[in-house]
Design a protein around this motif. Structure first.
Motif: not given
Length: 337
Positions: A25, A29, A33, A63
């Motif tokens: 990412y 991003d 998100k 993540d």
């Protein structure tokens, strides 16, 4: 194979294992998100002690990074922490974890390099495989031990705390003490790195053991100095005397100076603040090697205890205090009467 190339490969494999996968990412991003404002994302990231990449389009986030930002902001949204506490909590967590990871990475890296050296010459694929295996074996164990220790400390702290749970900063009456090694600066010029490491490790080990056994708490270690607290004047006095006895018995260790003061302190995010803390620090720096100086308030609290001998000394002129009245603390022996 060059050492720097081995280190690069090892670092790459450990990062993949620790960060929950390969970065995928960009900063944009993460913002999209998570639904968190860009400024807030950057502020929390910096507070946790991580550098912000100069290129906003660089793919550097995983993540796990996304989950962490959601978790800390989630605590705020749920009302567990107040908005103004968010950054301070992130900063305290980051500083604590940064210090903790120094030795953890050292453990893992040392083990990996030992395996590589014992196996002899190897190609990059073999090194990657070794790094992955060691990280997979050791990191979960370190993580479990870290979680266990944190829970035990959390339970102990909650048990002795009388703070309002809605306050991130509280006033308590405690004994605050410092103990530092005399002549540490000159030692750093004479000792090899390995010897200095051993000295600091022994200092922290002995000090931590005595403070814990004396029902005190280690607030922080800063190189040659340990800061501690105790909930009673008697416990603080016993800790100081036991520290001096332990280091006096060690021929290979420098002498200690100890200073203690008693009174109200501000407890904030695991640290202590206030004039009592400053007074204890000034007493420590003014103490002779092998001696313990305490302030007037602590002296009065110990005055009726026949176990301690307290000798009044000349007032000190130190920064922040016009006339600081110290007393030397020793064990009460028959020849002191």
């Amino acid at each position: 194979m060059p050492e720097n190339q081995i280190s690069s490969v090892v670092q790459s494999e450990i990062e993949k294992n620790l960060l929950g996968g390969t970065p995928k990412y960009t900063r944009g991003d993460i913002v999209e998100k998570s639904g968190i404002e860009p400024q807030r994302v950057t502020q929390l990231w910096i507070a946790m002690g991580f550098p912000v990449h100069t290129d906003p389009d660089a793919i550097v986030y995983t993540d796990a990074d996304l989950d962490a930002l959601r978790m800390i902001t989630g605590l705020t949204e749920q009302g567990v922490i107040r908005p103004e506490m968010e950054v301070a909590i992130a900063r305290t967590l980051g500083q604590t974890m940064s210090r903790l990871t120094e030795w953890q990475v050292g453990v893992v890296n040392s083990h990996i390099h030992d395996r590589i050296e014992s196996a002899g010459p190897a190609d990059l694929d073999a090194i990657r495989k070794d790094a992955r295996e060691v990280a997979a074996q050791t990191v979960p164990t370190l993580e479990a031990l870290q979680s266990y220790t944190w829970r035990r400390h959390l339970a102990a702290t909650a048990g002795r705390s009388i703070a309002d749970p809605n306050d991130e900063a509280t006033s308590r009456t405690l004994a605050v003490g410092f103990a530092d090694m005399v002549g540490y600066t000159s030692l750093t010029r004479r000792l090899a790195i390995e010897e200095l490491t051993e000295l600091l490790e022994e200092f922290e080990s002995i000090a931590t053991n005595i403070i814990a056994r004396g029902r005190g708490s280690v607030i922080k270690n800063v190189g040659d100095e340990v800061m501690f607290s105790a909930q009673t004047p008697e416990d603080a006095a016993h800790i100081a005397l036991d520290l001096q006895d332990a280091f006096a018995a060690k021929e290979d260790m420098p002498e200690l100076r100890v200073g203690i003061a008693w009174g109200p302190v501000l407890a904030r995010y695991g640290d202590l603040y206030g004039s009592v803390v400053n007074m204890a620090a000034r007493l420590t720096s003014s103490a002779h090697p092998g001696s313990i100086l305490v302030d007037t308030t602590l002296t009065e609290a110990l005055a009726e205890d026949s176990e301690f001998y307290l000798k009044s000394l000349r007032s000190l002129r130190v920064r922040g205090f016009h006339k600081l009245k110290p007393h030397a603390l020793r064990r009460n022996k028959r020849d002191n009467h």
